[in-house]
Design a protein around this motif. Structure first.
Motif, mmCIF file in Angstrom:
data_model
loop_
_atom_site.group_PDB
_atom_site.id
_atom_site.type_symbol
_atom_site.label_atom_id
_atom_site.label_comp_id
_atom_site.label_asym_id
_atom_site.label_seq_id
_atom_site.Cartn_x
_atom_site.Cartn_y
_atom_site.Cartn_z
ATOM 1 N N ALA A 71 -21.265 13.648 70.220
ATOM 2 C CA ALA A 71 -21.259 14.451 71.447
ATOM 3 C C ALA A 71 -22.453 14.083 72.325
ATOM 4 O O ALA A 71 -22.333 13.969 73.550
ATOM 5 N N ARG A 72 -23.602 13.848 71.679
ATOM 6 C CA ARG A 72 -24.793 13.499 72.457
ATOM 7 C C ARG A 72 -24.582 12.194 73.228
ATOM 8 O O ARG A 72 -24.909 12.085 74.411
ATOM 9 N N SER A 104 -21.197 24.898 68.865
ATOM 10 C CA SER A 104 -22.230 24.820 67.835
ATOM 11 C C SER A 104 -21.864 25.769 66.695
ATOM 12 O O SER A 104 -21.548 26.929 66.923
ATOM 13 N N GLY A 105 -21.843 25.247 65.487
ATOM 14 C CA GLY A 105 -21.466 26.030 64.309
ATOM 15 C C GLY A 105 -19.983 26.357 64.315
ATOM 16 O O GLY A 105 -19.205 25.802 65.103
ATOM 17 N N ALA A 106 -19.594 27.264 63.424
ATOM 18 C CA ALA A 106 -18.188 27.667 63.362
ATOM 19 C C ALA A 106 -17.896 28.623 64.510
ATOM 20 O O ALA A 106 -18.795 29.322 64.995
ATOM 21 N N LEU A 107 -16.653 28.658 64.975
ATOM 22 C CA LEU A 107 -16.275 29.575 66.060
ATOM 23 C C LEU A 107 -16.561 31.006 65.639
ATOM 24 O O LEU A 107 -16.157 31.425 64.555
ATOM 25 N N GLY A 147 -13.297 24.466 67.392
ATOM 26 C CA GLY A 147 -13.679 25.016 66.093
ATOM 27 C C GLY A 147 -13.952 23.979 65.020
ATOM 28 O O GLY A 147 -14.653 24.279 64.059
ATOM 29 N N VAL A 148 -13.406 22.763 65.157
ATOM 30 C CA VAL A 148 -13.701 21.752 64.127
ATOM 31 C C VAL A 148 -15.051 21.101 64.438
ATOM 32 O O VAL A 148 -15.468 21.042 65.596
ATOM 33 N N GLY A 149 -15.742 20.655 63.410
ATOM 34 C CA GLY A 149 -17.055 20.041 63.609
ATOM 35 C C GLY A 149 -16.923 18.761 64.429
ATOM 36 O O GLY A 149 -16.354 17.782 63.960
ATOM 37 N N ILE A 186 -14.520 21.209 58.499
ATOM 38 C CA ILE A 186 -13.807 22.447 58.795
ATOM 39 C C ILE A 186 -14.462 23.541 57.978
ATOM 40 O O ILE A 186 -14.388 23.558 56.756
ATOM 41 N N THR A 187 -15.166 24.419 58.669
ATOM 42 C CA THR A 187 -15.896 25.475 57.968
ATOM 43 C C THR A 187 -15.527 26.851 58.508
ATOM 44 O O THR A 187 -16.062 27.853 58.050
#
Ligand SMILES: NC(=O)C1=CN([C@@H]2O[C@H](COP(=O)(O)OP(=O)(O)OC[C@H]3O[C@@H](n4cnc5c(N)ncnc54)[C@H](O)[C@@H]3O)[C@@H](O)[C@H]2O)[C@@H](O)CC1
Ligand SMILES: Nc1ncnc2c1ncn2[C@@H]1O[C@H](COP(=O)(O)OP(=O)(O)O)[C@@H](O)[C@H]1O
Ligand SMILES: [K+]
Length: 598
Positions: A20-21, A164-167, A210-212, A218-219
């Motif tokens: 993403a960066r 960022s993180g899980a939804l 929601g996915v990393g 997948i958390t």
């Protein structure tokens, strides 16, 4: 020459994923030059949605579309796409999952006649009544979910690369109501691009929310998509399991990013890459020059693994195989591969452990002792100074450590040691090194754990699955500086390569033994120092997967390179194929070589 450049660019676009960066860095100069990226992204999304509806025989004027809109630019893309669809007659409701909506996108959407449903009582969206009761918030949520479940298309624009993180919060609740929470996608992976053909069809904007994004983990909750329209470049989650299984068919909108100026974080091997790792026979070759693979595989308990690994290696373009193992295996190997030479001798690569019981059983101690003795030559001392002993380990031939040999792996080994665990085996290996992890953790976050195993052991890690992940050192890494500085653990120094060529028919007993043999042979024939162990390993997985696809006559695969938006590549892959056994894969190895090298 321009044609060739285009072709190279196309290959990179379809096989390289950027963090993403890096994507933000690639966007910046274009945005600074006023290129209307959001308009381009949303026009493509609207076009793809319209096309899907057309394919399903639903007229735009009769369609019901629900947009799940977050408050960032991903939501902005969704709102502009929804604006175009509403403008062309679709009935579109935007469900605002955050407190705000992209200002211009929202205004345009309302002007086009779109309806808006606010879920957050604390929302600050102009012209929309907020401050409703908790009870009403619950009612609104239920209504939104109901509406989405009965739509023709759900456009998922809750989060993109800004996740960022899980939804969490309302977006998380919406995703778990409409999709799944924390479990990996469980679908037949239809070859025709994964579309279920059932309403509502789900179109993810940029990435499924929601996915990393960078690690494919997948958390938490997310909504599996039938189609993902992604912008500028692939993100790692579109390639890495398990997130990649949630993306459906991927369409990439080319923004003319400077992809050559950035290092991909993950690459997918292609048939061309695999062909390049095959050493073509030369006029002056001898069997020794073509490569010799030594195998210490199979056991009295699992003699078939000896046959499968030996036969697969023998057919993977080498001069000779040497086999070591118990009498029953030697007899069977000779029966299946009369060309095999029994006993010790010089080899250019080793394969150990396939079909050898793990240390939990008392069986076949002799086979395990032989392997353990060989592995001592690969052990690095843990002090930081690379001493003479370490140099000897670096000079050993490449080694594949599979199945029952994994628990014999020394603490630290050089990178030409390739370990080939499945999720359960990787969890055991990590647990033995003090990590708190089980097989389902590895399945949910395979890249994370493969990187951890590489970091802890120094080995090249090939983690098997529908998309096989390989993690290791790039070719040009200076091993001495690496030994001094500790093991590579950041993206600059780790190479991540995936192969998703196999159909799921390959998940059958003995398939891993075949892969180990093929990998041992591919390593034995390498005479180009510029090819890294991870690349050879990923190419072995590709050849293995391709042979399985040919054997099962299946178009199914774990990763399909994206279609480039605007290109005329809408050919559907439709053959589901048929079941196979591992021996069928071996039978197809010659045809696979012929196909890839032609
Ligand atoms: N930057 C650009 O030039 C372009 C960006 N585009 C789009 O912009 C997206 C990135 O936009 P943003 O940077 O605004 O970020 P996003 O829109 O991806 O995400 C930010 C939003 O998500 C929420 N969020 C983040 N993590 C969350 C979590 N765990 N649970 C619940 N909500 C969470 C934030 O509160 C914020 O509202 C891309 O994915 C793409 O869709 C495209 O328009 C193309 C051009
Ligand atoms: N769903 C799937 N889709 C594609 N390939 C798969 C799938 N499941 C497993 N495979 C492949 O099948 C092989 C199975 O290997 P392994 O688990 O070691 O089996 P075995 O120990 O019986 O030989 C691996 O190469 C793996 O990548
Ligand atoms: K999204």
């Amino acid at each position: 020459m321009a044609g060739q450049t285009d072709e190279n660019r196309l290959h990179v676009l379809r096989h390289a994923a950027f963090t993403a960066r890096d994507v933000r860095e690639m966007e910046r100069p274009l945005l600074e030059n006023g290129v209307p990226l959001m308009r381009m992204a949303s026009a493509a999304t609207a076009h793809v949605v319209a096309e899907m509806l057309e394919d399903e025989g639903v007229a735009l004027e009769e369609s019901n579309i629900v947009l799940l809109a977050g408050s960032g630019d991903n939501g902005g893309d969704g709102l502009f796409a929804a604006t175009m669809l509403a403008g062309n007659g679709a009935s579109v409701t935007a469900v605002a999952v955050g407190r705000t909506l992209h200002g211009e996108g929202f205004a345009a959407f309302v002007r086009a006649g779109g309806k808006v449903l606010i879920l957050d009582p604390a929302s600050e969206i102009p012209g929309c009544a907020a401050g409703f009761s908790a009870g009403e918030a619950g009612e609104r949520l239920r209504a939104a979910v109901e509406l989405a479940q009965h739509a023709h298309v759900i456009i998922d624009a809750m989060t993109g690369i800004g996740l960022s993180g899980a939804l969490h919060g309302i977006a998380g609740t919406v995703a778990s109501s409409l999709g799944v929470d924390g479990t990996i996608p469980d679908r037949t992976a239809l070859p025709a691009g994964d579309s279920t053909g059932e309403f509502p069809l789900v179109v993810a904007v940029d990435v499924p929310s929601g996915v990393g994004v960078d690690d494919g983990a997948i958390t938490g909750p997310y909504i599996p998509a039938d189609v993902t329209v992604t912008f500028g470049a692939l993100k790692p989650c579109l390639m890495l399991p398990p997130a990649a299984y949630a993306c459906g068919r991927v369409t990439l909108v080319d923004f003319s990013f400077d992809i050559d100026g950035h290092m991909p974080f993950v690459e997918a091997v292609s048939g061309d890459n695999a062909a390049e790792t095959v050493r073509l026979p030369r006029l002056a070759d001898t069997k020794y020059l073509r490569g010799v693979t030594g195998l210490i595989t199979g056991s009295e308990r699992y003699p078939g693994a000896a046959v499968l690994s030996c036969k697969a290696a023998a057919k993977t373009n080498i001069g000779m195989i040497r086999y070591m193992g118990p009498q029953v295996c030697r007899d069977m190997v000779l029966d299946a591969v009369p060309e095999a030479v029994l006993g010790k001798g010089r080899v250019q690569a080793w394969v150990v452990g396939s079909g050898v019981p793990t240390g939990e059983t008392e069986d076949d101690d002799f086979q395990r002792e032989t392997i353990a003795k060989l592995l001592t030559h690969y052990a690095l001392s843990s002090d930081d100074d690379p001493d003479d002993d370490d140099d000897l380990a670096y000079d050993m031939p490449p080694l594949v450590v599979d199945a029952g040999a994994l628990d014999l792996l020394p603490d630290e080994v050089p990178p030409q040691v390739v370990i080939t665990p499945h999720a359960g085996e990787l969890a055991s290996l990590l647990t033995a090194r003090g990590e708190d992890v089980d097989a389902s953790d590895v399945q949910n976050e395979p890249l994370h754990w493969a990187l951890r195993a590489h970091e802890l052991t120094g080995a090249t890690v090939l983690l098997k699955g529908a998309v096989t992940i390989v993690v290791g050192e790039p070719a040009d890494t200076d091993r001495e500086s690496d030994a001094q500085g500790g093991f590579a653990d950041d993206e600059q120094h780790v190479r991540v390569v995936v192969s998703g060529r196999a159909p799921a028919w390959l998940g059958t007993a003995g398939a891993g033994d075949v892969l180990a043999g093929m990998l041992g042979a591919l390593l034995a024939q390498q005479d180009d120092e510029d090819v890294s162990a991870p690349d050879v390993a990923a190419c072995a997985a590709y050849l293995h997967g391709y042979a399985a696809a040919q054997a099962s006559q299946s178009d199914q695969r774990g990763f399909t390179p994206p279609t480039i938006y605007g290109s005329d590549d809408r050919h559907l892959r439709t053959k589901l194929g048929h079941p196979i056994v591992a021996s069928d894969v071996i039978g197809m190895i010659p045809a696979t070589f012929a196909e890839l090298l032609s």
